[in-house]
Structure formats: structure tokens, C-alpha cells
Scaffold this motif. Structure first.
Motif, PDB file in Angstrom:
ATOM      1  N   GLY A   1       0.785  -1.226   0.000  1.00 13.19           N
ATOM      2  CA  GLY A   1       0.000   0.000   0.000  1.00 13.19           C
ATOM      3  C   GLY A   1       0.819   1.279   0.000  1.00 13.19           C
ATOM      4  N   ALA A   2       2.127   1.169   0.141  1.00 14.80           N
ATOM      5  CA  ALA A   2       2.972   2.363   0.184  1.00 14.80           C
ATOM      6  C   ALA A   2       3.621   2.607  -1.167  1.00 14.80           C
ATOM      7  CB  ALA A   2       4.050   2.196   1.250  1.00 14.80           C
ATOM      8  N   THR A   3       3.706   3.863  -1.540  1.00 15.42           N
ATOM      9  CA  THR A   3       4.471   4.281  -2.709  1.00 15.42           C
ATOM     10  C   THR A   3       5.545   5.218  -2.183  1.00 15.42           C
ATOM     11  OG1 THR A   3       2.577   4.065  -4.179  1.00 15.42           O
ATOM     12  CG2 THR A   3       4.417   5.411  -4.954  1.00 15.42           C
ATOM     13  N   ILE A   4       6.772   4.780  -2.286  1.00 10.70           N
ATOM     14  CA  ILE A   4       7.887   5.462  -1.639  1.00 10.70           C
ATOM     15  C   ILE A   4       8.811   6.084  -2.676  1.00 10.70           C
ATOM     16  CG2 ILE A   4       9.866   5.122  -0.106  1.00 10.70           C
ATOM     17  CD1 ILE A   4       8.231   2.677   1.038  1.00 10.70           C
ATOM     18  N   CYS A   5       9.123   7.327  -2.457  1.00 11.14           N
ATOM     19  CA  CYS A   5      10.075   8.043  -3.300  1.00 11.14           C
ATOM     20  C   CYS A   5      11.358   8.209  -2.479  1.00 11.14           C
ATOM     21  CB  CYS A   5       9.504   9.405  -3.689  1.00 11.14           C
ATOM     22  SG  CYS A   5      10.602  10.367  -4.755  1.00 11.14           S
ATOM     23  N   ILE A   6      12.491   8.051  -3.118  1.00  6.73           N
ATOM     24  CA  ILE A   6      13.784   8.137  -2.439  1.00  6.73           C
ATOM     25  C   ILE A   6      14.557   9.302  -3.022  1.00  6.73           C
ATOM     26  CG2 ILE A   6      15.969   6.936  -2.022  1.00  6.73           C
ATOM     27  CD1 ILE A   6      14.343   4.314  -2.355  1.00  6.73           C
ATOM     28  N   THR A   7      15.226  10.043  -2.131  1.00  5.28           N
ATOM     29  CA  THR A   7      16.078  11.131  -2.595  1.00  5.28           C
ATOM     30  C   THR A   7      17.355  11.152  -1.776  1.00  5.28           C
ATOM     31  OG1 THR A   7      16.165  13.487  -3.152  1.00  5.28           O
ATOM     32  CG2 THR A   7      15.048  12.919  -1.113  1.00  5.28           C
ATOM     33  N   GLY A   8      18.447  11.485  -2.419  1.00 10.37           N
ATOM     34  CA  GLY A   8      19.721  11.605  -1.719  1.00 10.37           C
ATOM     35  C   GLY A   8      20.444  10.283  -1.550  1.00 10.37           C
ATOM     36  N   ALA A   9      21.661  10.366  -1.041  1.00 12.15           N
ATOM     37  CA  ALA A   9      22.504   9.194  -0.820  1.00 12.15           C
ATOM     38  C   ALA A   9      22.092   8.493   0.470  1.00 12.15           C
ATOM     39  CB  ALA A   9      23.967   9.617  -0.740  1.00 12.15           C
ATOM     40  N   LEU A  10      21.858   7.189   0.361  1.00 10.20           N
ATOM     41  CA  LEU A  10      21.523   6.383   1.527  1.00 10.20           C
ATOM     42  C   LEU A  10      22.592   5.305   1.685  1.00 10.20           C
ATOM     43  CD1 LEU A  10      17.668   6.156   0.973  1.00 10.20           C
ATOM     44  CD2 LEU A  10      18.917   7.756   2.412  1.00 10.20           C
ATOM     45  N   SER A  11      22.378   4.356   2.582  1.00 13.04           N
ATOM     46  CA  SER A  11      23.408   3.358   2.863  1.00 13.04           C
ATOM     47  C   SER A  11      23.614   2.359   1.730  1.00 13.04           C
ATOM     48  CB  SER A  11      23.072   2.598   4.152  1.00 13.04           C
ATOM     49  OG  SER A  11      21.917   1.807   3.962  1.00 13.04           O
ATOM     50  N   GLN A  12      22.609   2.223   0.875  1.00  9.23           N
ATOM     51  CA  GLN A  12      22.699   1.326  -0.281  1.00  9.23           C
ATOM     52  C   GLN A  12      22.311   2.114  -1.525  1.00  9.23           C
ATOM     53  OE1 GLN A  12      20.027  -1.909   0.543  1.00  9.23           O
ATOM     54  NE2 GLN A  12      21.240  -2.675   2.243  1.00  9.23           N
ATOM     55  N   THR A  13      22.549   1.523  -2.680  1.00 10.74           N
ATOM     56  CA  THR A  13      22.168   2.220  -3.908  1.00 10.74           C
ATOM     57  C   THR A  13      20.652   2.328  -3.981  1.00 10.74           C
ATOM     58  OG1 THR A  13      22.006   0.209  -5.237  1.00 10.74           O
ATOM     59  CG2 THR A  13      24.181   1.293  -5.128  1.00 10.74           C
ATOM     60  N   ARG A  14      20.207   3.323  -4.704  1.00 10.10           N
ATOM     61  CA  ARG A  14      18.769   3.540  -4.882  1.00 10.10           C
ATOM     62  C   ARG A  14      18.102   2.297  -5.466  1.00 10.10           C
ATOM     63  NH1 ARG A  14      16.526   8.736  -5.472  1.00 10.10           N
ATOM     64  NH2 ARG A  14      18.686   9.355  -5.673  1.00 10.10           N
ATOM     65  N   SER A  15      18.726   1.679  -6.470  1.00 11.20           N
ATOM     66  CA  SER A  15      18.109   0.508  -7.108  1.00 11.20           C
ATOM     67  C   SER A  15      17.996  -0.654  -6.131  1.00 11.20           C
ATOM     68  CB  SER A  15      18.869   0.100  -8.365  1.00 11.20           C
ATOM     69  OG  SER A  15      20.180  -0.305  -8.047  1.00 11.20           O
ATOM     70  N   THR A  16      18.983  -0.833  -5.266  1.00 15.90           N
ATOM     71  CA  THR A  16      18.921  -1.909  -4.268  1.00 15.90           C
ATOM     72  C   THR A  16      17.783  -1.665  -3.285  1.00 15.90           C
ATOM     73  OG1 THR A  16      21.294  -2.295  -4.457  1.00 15.90           O
ATOM     74  CG2 THR A  16      20.216  -3.101  -2.450  1.00 15.90           C
ATOM     75  N   ILE A  17      17.658  -0.427  -2.829  1.00 16.61           N
ATOM     76  CA  ILE A  17      16.583  -0.093  -1.885  1.00 16.61           C
ATOM     77  C   ILE A  17      15.223  -0.256  -2.557  1.00 16.61           C
ATOM     78  CG2 ILE A  17      15.561   1.793  -0.547  1.00 16.61           C
ATOM     79  CD1 ILE A  17      18.471   2.774  -0.046  1.00 16.61           C
ATOM     80  N   GLU A  18      15.095   0.224  -3.778  1.00 24.47           N
ATOM     81  CA  GLU A  18      13.822   0.109  -4.488  1.00 24.47           C
ATOM     82  C   GLU A  18      13.443  -1.354  -4.712  1.00 24.47           C
ATOM     83  OE1 GLU A  18      14.440   2.589  -7.953  1.00 24.47           O
ATOM     84  OE2 GLU A  18      13.774   4.373  -6.870  1.00 24.47           O
ATOM     85  N   LYS A  19      14.411  -2.208  -5.055  1.00 27.25           N
ATOM     86  CA  LYS A  19      14.127  -3.641  -5.227  1.00 27.25           C
ATOM     87  C   LYS A  19      13.629  -4.242  -3.918  1.00 27.25           C
ATOM     88  CE  LYS A  19      17.416  -4.454  -8.975  1.00 27.25           C
ATOM     89  NZ  LYS A  19      18.715  -5.024  -9.345  1.00 27.25           N
ATOM     90  N   GLY A  20      14.240  -3.846  -2.810  1.00 28.24           N
ATOM     91  CA  GLY A  20      13.808  -4.338  -1.499  1.00 28.24           C
ATOM     92  C   GLY A  20      12.389  -3.915  -1.169  1.00 28.24           C
TER      93      GLY A  20
ATOM     94  N   LYS B   1       0.416   9.808  -5.920  1.00 31.85           N
ATOM     95  CA  LYS B   1       0.364   8.472  -5.333  1.00 31.85           C
ATOM     96  C   LYS B   1       1.430   8.253  -4.262  1.00 31.85           C
ATOM     97  CE  LYS B   1      -1.754   6.116  -9.222  1.00 31.85           C
ATOM     98  NZ  LYS B   1      -1.683   4.976 -10.130  1.00 31.85           N
ATOM     99  N   THR B   2       2.405   9.129  -4.181  1.00 30.01           N
ATOM    100  CA  THR B   2       3.490   8.964  -3.213  1.00 30.01           C
ATOM    101  C   THR B   2       2.948   9.067  -1.794  1.00 30.01           C
ATOM    102  OG1 THR B   2       5.037   9.956  -4.775  1.00 30.01           O
ATOM    103  CG2 THR B   2       5.752   9.831  -2.487  1.00 30.01           C
ATOM    104  N   THR B   3       3.334   8.123  -0.947  1.00 29.74           N
ATOM    105  CA  THR B   3       2.892   8.139   0.451  1.00 29.74           C
ATOM    106  C   THR B   3       4.000   8.547   1.404  1.00 29.74           C
ATOM    107  OG1 THR B   3       3.382   5.778   0.679  1.00 29.74           O
ATOM    108  CG2 THR B   3       1.114   6.388   0.088  1.00 29.74           C
ATOM    109  N   HIS B   4       5.272   8.357   1.016  1.00 32.71           N
ATOM    110  CA  HIS B   4       6.415   8.691   1.875  1.00 32.71           C
ATOM    111  C   HIS B   4       7.593   9.140   1.018  1.00 32.71           C
ATOM    112  CE1 HIS B   4       4.085   5.641   4.071  1.00 32.71           C
ATOM    113  NE2 HIS B   4       4.515   6.226   5.174  1.00 32.71           N
ATOM    114  N   LEU B   5       8.386  10.052   1.554  1.00 33.41           N
ATOM    115  CA  LEU B   5       9.658  10.418   0.939  1.00 33.41           C
ATOM    116  C   LEU B   5      10.751   9.996   1.906  1.00 33.41           C
ATOM    117  CD1 LEU B   5      11.352  11.812  -1.290  1.00 33.41           C
ATOM    118  CD2 LEU B   5      11.152  13.927   0.053  1.00 33.41           C
ATOM    119  N   VAL B   6      11.687   9.171   1.420  1.00 35.80           N
ATOM    120  CA  VAL B   6      12.831   8.757   2.232  1.00 35.80           C
ATOM    121  C   VAL B   6      14.011   9.608   1.795  1.00 35.80           C
ATOM    122  CG1 VAL B   6      14.394   6.870   2.819  1.00 35.80           C
ATOM    123  CG2 VAL B   6      11.959   6.409   2.492  1.00 35.80           C
ATOM    124  N   ALA B   7      14.648  10.262   2.768  1.00 37.77           N
ATOM    125  CA  ALA B   7      15.748  11.177   2.462  1.00 37.77           C
ATOM    126  C   ALA B   7      16.785  11.121   3.570  1.00 37.77           C
ATOM    127  CB  ALA B   7      15.209  12.600   2.331  1.00 37.77           C
TER     128      ALA B   7
END
Length: 180
Positions: free
Chosen positions: A5-24, A39-45
Motif C-alpha cells: 500500500g505504500a508508494t515510496i520516493c527516495i532522494t539523496g545518498a543512503l546506505s545502499q544504492t537507490r536501485s537496491t533499496i527500491e528492489k527491497g 500516489k506517493t505516500t512517503h519520501l525517504v531522504a
């Protein structure tokens, strides 16, 4: 599924690559978006992205979306469900700039699509009855609490200052010194 039910958008450098986090996120039932949409429910930054007020951060704030740290993703994965985001908010996350500190149960402004997405996951969307409040990161909240405790302790242990002697009392004290 942790992110159903969540649609998450990611911005900035995190501990893993964006593609790895998105796959998870997708593997655990969530959806991802490369930009902040209805449709976005959360922004991870990260904190630097938030402080820089990037376009995604500004869009998320404008939509009243929670802007959370990567720790929120980790907590959701560990619990196997979406957890309240209140303790994972970055300073200012959630969109507003007035009012008291917000918790996960506080009212927020949320798009209808975001509310519908949460409802489809069996989660209740917060009521949109008041503007969201400002937020403090977990680290900042701890620093504030530590400083407040130190101030309280210093005030409690410091001796009370002696009242200032009046002019008459000072004159009397001088007379007494002269007699001795």
C-alpha cells in the motif's frame, strides 16, 4: 508484506544504492516512484537532502507527506509492516511549519490517492483536519532532551543567589566593621 500500500520516493545518498533499496521495497509489496506524485505516500531522504530543500523535499512538504529517514525502511522491514513514521521524521518532514510536535497519529494533509493507497493496505489515513506540525529528527530531539536535563540539573543544584543588600544595610555593615 512490509510495504503493501505504500508508494515510496527516495532522494539523496543512503546506505545502499537507490536501485537496491527500491528492489527491497518492491519485494516486500511496496511501490516506488522516481518523483513525488499524487500516489506517493512517503519520501525517504537523508538530513542533508532535507536541509538543502531539494525539489523532492519541497514537493513532499507541499503535499504534506512524511519525510522520513532510512531508519523507517529498516523498522518496517524488521516488523514486516508499515510502522508509524513519527519517530523517523526528518526536521520539518510532514509538510507543515506551524504548531506542536507531530506524532504518527497527528492529522496531516494528504492527497486522496495517498490516502486511498494507505486504506487499500488496511491502514487508516490520518484525518486532514489541520495542517501538519514541524518535526525534529530523532538525533535533534535527543540533543534537546539532554540539554534540557542539564539545564534543569544545573538550576536545581546551583545555590540561590543571596539577596542584594539595601543601601541602609550596607551602611549598617560599614558601621559594624568600623567598631570592630
Amino acid at each position: 508484506m512490509a510495504f503493501a500500500g505504500a508508494t515510496i520516493c527516495i532522494t539523496g545518498a543512503l546506505s545502499q544504492t537507490r536501485s537496491t533499496i527500491e528492489k527491497g521495497i518492491k519485494a516486500l509489496g511496496g511501490d516506488t516512484s522516481s518523483s513525488v506524485t499524487a500516489k506517493t505516500t512517503h519520501l525517504v531522504a537523508n538530513e542533508a537532502e532535507y536541509q538543502s530543500k531539494t525539489a523532492k523535499v519541497n514537493q513532499a512538504e507541499g503535499r504534506g507527506l512524511p519525510i522520513v529517514s532510512e531508519d523507517w525502511l529498516t523498522a518496517c522491514k524488521a516488523k514486516g509492516k508499515l510502522v508509524p513514521w513519527g519517530t523517523y521524521l526528518l526536521a520539518g518532514g510532514g509538510g507543515g511549519s506551524k504548531g506542536a510536535a507531530q506524532t504518527a497519529d497527528s492529522p496531516v494533509k494528504m492527497s486522496k490517492a495517498a490516502a486511498k493507497a494507505l486504506a487499500s493496505a488496511g491502514l487508516s489515513a490520518p484525518a486532514a483536519t489541520a495542517p501538519p506540525a514541524p518535526h525534529v529528527s530523532k538525533a535533534a530531539a535527543k540533543a534537546i532532551a539532554t540539554a534540557a536535563k542539564a539545564i534543569r540539573n544545573a538550576g536545581a543544584s546551583a545555590p540561590a543567589p543571596a539577596p542584594a543588600a539595601s543601601v541602609e544595610q550596607q551602611a549598617e555593615q560599614e558601621k559594624e566593621k568600623g567598631k570592630a
